[in-house]
Scaffold this active site. Structure first.
Site, short mmCIF file in Angstrom:
data_model
loop_
_atom_site.label_atom_id
_atom_site.label_comp_id
_atom_site.label_asym_id
_atom_site.label_seq_id
_atom_site.Cartn_x
_atom_site.Cartn_y
_atom_site.Cartn_z
N TRP A 98 9.41 -8.14 -0.54
CA TRP A 98 10.33 -7.16 -0.96
C TRP A 98 11.59 -7.63 -0.75
CZ3 TRP A 98 14.08 -4.60 2.27
CH2 TRP A 98 14.83 -3.58 1.40
N GLU A 137 6.51 -5.74 -4.02
CA GLU A 137 6.82 -4.36 -3.79
C GLU A 137 8.06 -3.54 -4.41
OE1 GLU A 137 7.20 -3.56 0.36
OE2 GLU A 137 7.74 -1.49 0.38
N LYS A 189 10.59 -0.46 -5.53
CA LYS A 189 11.33 0.69 -4.97
C LYS A 189 12.07 1.34 -6.12
CE LYS A 189 14.16 1.19 -0.77
NZ LYS A 189 14.05 0.87 0.64
N ASP A 193 4.40 1.46 -2.01
CA ASP A 193 5.04 2.12 -0.77
C ASP A 193 5.13 3.60 -0.88
OD1 ASP A 193 6.76 3.11 1.21
OD2 ASP A 193 7.26 1.02 2.03
N HIS A 243 8.61 5.02 -1.54
CA HIS A 243 9.26 4.09 -2.53
C HIS A 243 9.32 4.94 -4.18
CE1 HIS A 243 9.97 0.19 -0.71
NE2 HIS A 243 10.00 1.30 0.28
N HIS A 283 1.42 0.32 1.08
CA HIS A 283 2.52 0.46 2.38
C HIS A 283 2.40 1.70 2.65
CE1 HIS A 283 5.29 -3.21 2.83
NE2 HIS A 283 3.91 -3.55 3.07
N ASP A 315 13.38 7.64 1.45
CA ASP A 315 12.53 6.39 2.14
C ASP A 315 12.89 6.17 3.50
OD1 ASP A 315 10.59 4.43 2.14
OD2 ASP A 315 12.27 2.92 1.71
N ASP A 368 11.11 6.25 6.12
CA ASP A 368 10.15 5.50 7.08
C ASP A 368 9.34 6.35 8.38
OD1 ASP A 368 9.34 3.05 5.72
OD2 ASP A 368 11.65 2.93 5.54
N ASP A 404 3.89 1.30 7.10
CA ASP A 404 5.02 0.81 7.13
C ASP A 404 6.02 1.84 7.30
OD1 ASP A 404 7.69 -0.47 6.60
OD2 ASP A 404 7.50 -0.44 4.54
C1 RNT Z 1 11.46 -1.56 2.46
C2 RNT Z 1 10.11 -2.11 2.13
C3 RNT Z 1 9.65 -3.21 2.91
C4 RNT Z 1 10.02 -3.02 4.61
C5 RNT Z 1 9.58 -3.81 5.59
C6 RNT Z 1 10.05 -3.96 6.77
O1 RNT Z 1 11.90 -0.55 1.83
O2 RNT Z 1 9.44 -0.95 2.45
O3 RNT Z 1 8.43 -3.04 3.09
O4 RNT Z 1 10.16 -1.69 4.96
O5 RNT Z 1 9.22 -5.05 4.75
ZN ZN Z 2 7.19 -1.15 2.33
#
Ligand code: RNT
Ligand code: ZN
Length: 422
Positions: free
Chosen positions: A188, A229, A231, A262, A265, A289, A297, A299, A329
């Site tokens: 990523w 990955e 986004k 993810d 994302h 993820h 995003d 998290d 994640d």
């Molecule tokens: C970032 C991505 C990535 C990170 C990690 C820490 O938007 O989701 O995967 O969260 O690699």
């Molecule tokens: Zn991620």
């Protein structure tokens, strides 16, 4: 919780599910085989151990909160992870980032890291019976400050990151070989721009070129599996993300790589579950993820919400559990970090269990007969079925705390270990 009570409740639940058309025993057999890749970065707020005072910087990622007890050393992080594994039913993996190497006080830049920096993790993982996954770290570094890494127009910067990712894949393959289980290496990059760029194409040409260079080194699939990955946007990359979904979908499919979805994302109203059977028409495997975005995003810690449930319904309905690699994640520093890991990981396992307990044949039959009343009514009835009793029984046979008992463990750990870290 007392074992007899758990068993009694389970037997009743088993009967109820059986009447509905679901086989709890079969579901539990399948759940036992599920392995989550536990992300190391929840334990120290994505700081890593390159230097004693490192912290997450840039890349559009943000950890908020200052709850005491962040792991400050590899030893503390391993101690926390051991606690995590002891409270999760099943065998789970560990997902490391490049900044978590054992650099022993030396300043080793990202283009200098080597497999031996991860030997300590490999030995620890063997000892714990844990298998490893890996990630290059293309953020929290001065050469990522411009907002471009693998797609940078500065050739020195671009080559620096190509070298880094190259080395990370080598380290991943080493992990896979040593652990005798393929290591998933995920790429990523934060590349993008806050405002409208003139040259979207130029950076994408460069990202593609960098990936081609990186993947010119091949590793056997028993050692390494590559994923990419995408986004939608990040803080500081609101107008343009080089590695967008279309970009990586195209790249992954034409180069036999895995795509990583993810769950944070995409546009907040997109159903990530819907993407599974679309992507897997054209690819054998994919990486998830699992995260919880709140408005962006962000998290947040994963909970058993509709998004997560529908995601795993799709994984299970498509019989994709063997093709989908599951990684967590999220990062939240506003509560006990070990507790955060457990909440998220247990939520994912519960979502999978809920999906495995659907009376699939019956639901499919109703759908195929055009009996949408039965389909919807059954799905509604399922929501009030005793999932918790089956879950508790699973935890107890897997010899981890059932019900809310694990919470006491976290509170004790908070008091006796993490809070004492100063
Ligand atoms: C970032 C991505 C990535 C990170 C990690 C820490 O938007 O989701 O995967 O969260 O690699
Ligand atoms: Zn991620």
């Amino acid at each position: 919780m007392n074992d007899q009570k758990i068993e009694r409740a389970y037997k009743q639940a088993r009967e109820k599910f059986k009447e509905m058309g679901s086989d709890t025993e079969k579901a539990l057999e399948q759940l036992k085989k599920v392995s989550l890749s536990i992300h190391c970065w929840q334990g120290d707020d994505v700081a890593g151990f390159e230097r004693p005072d490192t912290e997450l910087k840039g890349g559009g990622l943000q950890v908020t909160g200052n709850y005491p007890g962040q792991a400050r050393t590899i030893g503390e992080l391993r101690q926390d992870l051991e606690k995590v594994y002891s409270l999760l039913p099943g065998n789970h993996r560990l997902n490391l980032h490049a900044i978590y190497g054992e650099f022993k006080g030396k300043s080793i830049d990202r283009d200098q890291i080597e497999p031996h920096h991860f030997k300590g993790w490999i030995d620890w993982a063997k000892d714990q019976g844990v298998e490893l996954d890996f990630n290059c770290t293309c953020f929290s570094h001065p050469l990522a400050d411009s907002g471009y890494t693998l797609s940078s127009k500065d050739e020195d910067i671009r080559c620096f990151w190509v070298e880094h990712v190259d080395r990370c894949r080598q380290i991943g393959a080493f992990m896979g070989r040593e652990g005798k289980s393929p290591c998933v290496h995920n790429i990523w990059v934060p590349d993008g721009s806050k405002d409208m760029p003139m040259d979207r194409k130029g950076h994408r040409d460069l990202l593609r070129k960098s990936l081609d260079e990186i993947f010119s080194t091949e590793y056997p699939a028993e050692e390494l599996k590559d994923s990419l990955e995408s986004k939608l946007f990040g803080i500081g990359s609101e107008s343009y993300v080089v590695g967008s979904h279309e970009f990586y979908m195209g790249y992954a499919l034409s180069n036999q790589k895995m795509i990583c979805l993810d769950t944070g994302h995409f546009h907040p109203t997109e159903n990530i579950g819907d993407k599974i059977s679309a992507v897997l028409q054209f690819s054998d495997e994919l990486l998830l993820h699992v995260s919880r975005g709140v408005r962006w995003d962000s998290d947040h810690i994963v909970v058993l919400d509709d998004g997560i449930r529908s995601l795993f319904e799709e994984v299970v309905r498509g019989e994709y559990l063997n093709q989908v690699h599951l990684a967590l994640d999220f990062f939240d520093a506003s509560l006990n970090r070990v507790g955060a890991w457990i909440i998220g990981a247990r939520a994912v396992l519960k979502a999978i269990l809920a999906a495995l307990l659907e009376p699939r044949e019956r639901l499919l039959q109703a759908e195929n007969e055009g009996d949408y009343f039965t389909r919807l009514a059954l799905l509604e009835e399922l929501k009030a079925m005793p999932l918790g009793a089956v879950w508790d029984y699973f935890c107890s046979v897997m010899e981890v705390h059932a019900g809310p008992d694990w919470m006491k463990e976290i509170l004790r750990y908070d008091r006796n270990v993490t809070r004492k870290r100063g």
